[in-house]
Write an enzyme that holds these catalytic residues in place. Structure first.
Site, PDB file in Angstrom:
ATOM      1  CG  HIS A 139      -1.985   1.067   1.318  1.00  0.00           C
ATOM      2  ND1 HIS A 139      -1.591   2.253   1.770  1.00  0.00           N
ATOM      3  CD2 HIS A 139      -3.348   0.837   1.313  1.00  0.00           C
ATOM      4  CE1 HIS A 139      -2.878   2.844   1.818  1.00  0.00           C
ATOM      5  NE2 HIS A 139      -3.689   2.207   1.672  1.00  0.00           N
ATOM      6  CG  ASP A 216       0.550  -2.427   6.234  1.00  0.00           C
ATOM      7  OD1 ASP A 216      -0.605  -2.466   7.122  1.00  0.00           O
ATOM      8  OD2 ASP A 216       0.351  -1.767   5.121  1.00  0.00           O
ATOM      9  CD  GLN A 219      -7.149  -4.090   4.151  1.00  0.00           C
ATOM     10  OE1 GLN A 219      -7.853  -4.799   4.813  1.00  0.00           O
ATOM     11  NE2 GLN A 219      -7.205  -2.882   3.979  1.00  0.00           N
ATOM     12  CE  LYS A 242      -7.329  -0.010   6.345  1.00  0.00           C
ATOM     13  NZ  LYS A 242      -8.212   0.399   5.134  1.00  0.00           N
ATOM     14  CB  CYS A 380      -3.779   3.381  -1.526  1.00  0.00           C
ATOM     15  SG  CYS A 380      -5.061   4.807  -1.136  1.00  0.00           S
TER      16      CYS A 380
END
Lengths: 422, 152
Positions: A139, A216, A219, A242, A380
């Site tokens: 991302h 990261d 998600q 999220k 993104c």
């Protein structure tokens, strides 16, 4: 406190009980609404998830009953707000299995967490000749902060390529690792492709060359249990929104010894022990990295979201979403004119696709007219789009409250798209 | 019932232009060109113009956009061909106002020709930039601005 009405029990055989999706849906007020006269089919969960009543109530309850600034006053409300805020930090710590709660820095979200690592860990240490290694599926929030550090320090950004299924090519990744590599920063689950990266292996490989490993987790955290100690990563960032929590709040896990050695990122109130015009003594962890009044209500809401998710059962959520993903993958694979983008062997929660002859933006508008919310565009992740030579894709992304019927509605909507653009 | 009339957006003429775009491809002897970029959807469009004695002698576009963007670019290149720079400027303003003016436009649609088919786009605020991107790009080409323009 009411937390989740949808808790399922583990059966006597020790198997996971199925998630009761209809009961879960009742916990999310927004799912009752209609869009353009149609029942809402919300399949844009990788952008943000909807909020359960427990989270919405926690926010209201905080503002109605406990609102005050934290770490400042001796009065009752300040103490109460501080306790709620710190208990949220502890929940996040337990959720990620950190060694201690002080390893949890409350930030605005994944982006801020990654920027903090880039500016406070990497920038003071890196120099010309050093390298930062990321993957080809990142991302923008895990690309741009490192590009900035490279500009600031003269270090070089290396990118490990992906294959046509959207998987990281591990042989290439290994080839790019060397003693020059100081930071490895990789997405746990790709937002555009759904690929689950072998992060445990990536962390180990990074450590072998003496690099730190940053993950990261934006998600990942809502879709499967995450254990930062088992992963052995040095930093792990995620966003509350999220994870069924409020926007504007997230967390960065950092290994305590690294955080302690890092300079503060921003200066201001709460991050200091004492200030004179001659000298300022910085506060201890985690406050050293939390200048200014934090999003207290947001943290409380995030704590409530974690409680809710755990009450439903993250293993049940993972199993439910895996079932939906398999069902949706089959549905879309069988459709004439629809092509899945991102077909990794190990995936979570994301169905990326394109429709022959129709631009993703038009797909999105037609689906929207049917009450179906999907994301369209480059997500993104423009380098991912470039890799697949596409200007954009459409993406249906899953959450605990989605059901098979909604994927049927998506397929029905796509037949409409094919009809218009055939 | 669906309160959202998609047929206003995807009219026959628009679909025709998006599926069979006119003036698609680079113009070999272009005197002006510019690239436009819509950051929202990643669409890129390049507009090519051949100007001679204050008139648009040739116009074309390249790039792959959504149906609205492609149809708008296709119709635009047809409309501006043969126009003077002053006429193009005026048409840009009329078209832009048609889609973006806060008040319902008082435009006489009959005099806008094929461009009138894009009037319905104003009811889809998320898609207005798709229709205006080629026009902003055209303007940039005329202004001889360098670098990519965006709809922002």
């Amino acid at each position: 406190m009411t937390v989740g009405t949808a808790k399922e029990q583990v059966t006597s055989q020790g198997e996971l009980a199925r998630l009761d999706v209809e009961r879960v849906r009742q916990d999310f007020p927004i799912l009752q609404r209609q869009v353009h006269g149609q029942p809402l089919v919300y399949l844009d969960n990788a952008a943000t998830t909807q909020k359960p009543r427990a989270v919405i109530d926690a926010l209201s309850r905080f503002y109605e009953g406990s609102n005050s600034n934290v770490h400042r006053g001796v009065h009752a409300l300040s103490q109460e707000a501080t306790d709620l805020f710190e208990s949220a930090r502890q929940k996040i710590g337990r959720f990620l299995n950190t060694r201690k709660a002080e390893e949890v820095i409350l930030v605005r979200g994944t982006t801020e967490g990654l920027n903090l690592v880039a500016q406070s860990y990497a920038r003071p240490r890196l120099k010309a000749g050093d390298q930062i290694l990321i993957s080809g599926m990142e991302h923008h929030s895990n690309i741009v902060p490192w590009q900035m550090v490279c500009q600031q320090t003269g270090a070089e950004l290396k990118v490990a390529p992906i294959n046509e299924r959207g998987e990281l090519i591990m042989e290439e990744f290994v080839k790019l690792l060397s003693a020059k590599t100081k930071v490895v920063s990789v997405v746990h689950v790709s937002n555009a492709l759904g690929t689950v990266n072998p992060v445990r292996q990536i962390v180990e490989l990074a450590h072998r060359v003496g690099a730190i490993a940053v993950l990261d987790g934006a998600q990942a955290v809502a879709h499967a249990p995450v254990d930062v100690r088992a992963l052995d990563c040095d930093f792990y960032a995620f966003s509350g929104h999220k994870l069924y929590g409020p926007t504007g709040i997230g967390a960065l896990y950092g290994r305590a010894e690294l955080l302690e050695a890092m300079p503060p990122w921003q200066g201001g109130g709460d991050m200091i022990k004492s200030v004179t015009f001659a000298q300022t003594i910085y506060n201890d962890l985690p406050y050293k990295f939390e200048a200014g009044t934090p999003d207290v209500a947001g943290a409380v809401g995030l704590g409530a979201a974690i409680d809710y998710l755990q009450a439903v059962g993250i293993e049940q959520v993972a199993a439910h979403e895996a079932d939906l993903l398999a069902y949706g993958t089959q549905l879309l694979s069988d459709m004439e004119g629809v092509r899945l983008i991102g077909t990794a062997a190990h995936k979570a929660g994301v169905l990326g696709f394109v429709v022959e002859g129709a631009h993703a933006h038009d797909v999105g508008t037609i689906l929207d007219s049917l009450g179906i919310a999907v994301r369209t565009g480059h997500h993104c992740a423009q380098p991912v789009m470039d890799f697949f030579n596409l200007p954009a894709t459409a993406r249906a992304s899953l959450a605990m409250y989605n059901r098979r019927e909604e994927l049927d509605a998506l397929a029905e909507g796509l037949r409409e798209v094919v009809k218009v653009f055939a | 019932m669906n309160d959202y009339d998609l047929s206003e957006l995807y009219q026959e003429l628009i679909l025709d232009h998006s599926k069979h775009p006119r003036n698609l491809g680079a113009l070999a002897d272009a005197s002006h060109q510019a690239e436009g970029f819509n950051a929202l959807c990643g669409d890129r469009v390049t507009v090519f113009l051949k100007l001679a004695s204050g008139r648009v002698e040739g116009a074309s576009f390249a790039g792959k956009g959504c149906a609205i963007c492609t149809a708008s670019a296709s119709m635009m290149t047809e409309e501006v061909k043969g126009q003077t720079l002053a006429e193009v400027e005026k048409l840009f303003t009329r078209f832009h106002d048609l889609l973006t003016s806060p008040a319902e436009p008082v435009e006489d649609l009959d005099t806008l020709g094929r461009l009138a088919s894009l009037a319905g786009v104003r009811r889809f605020p998320m898609r207005v930039k798709c229709a205006t991107l080629p026009w902003h790009t055209l303007k940039a080409a005329l202004d001889k601005k360098t670098g990519a323009v965006s709809t922002e």
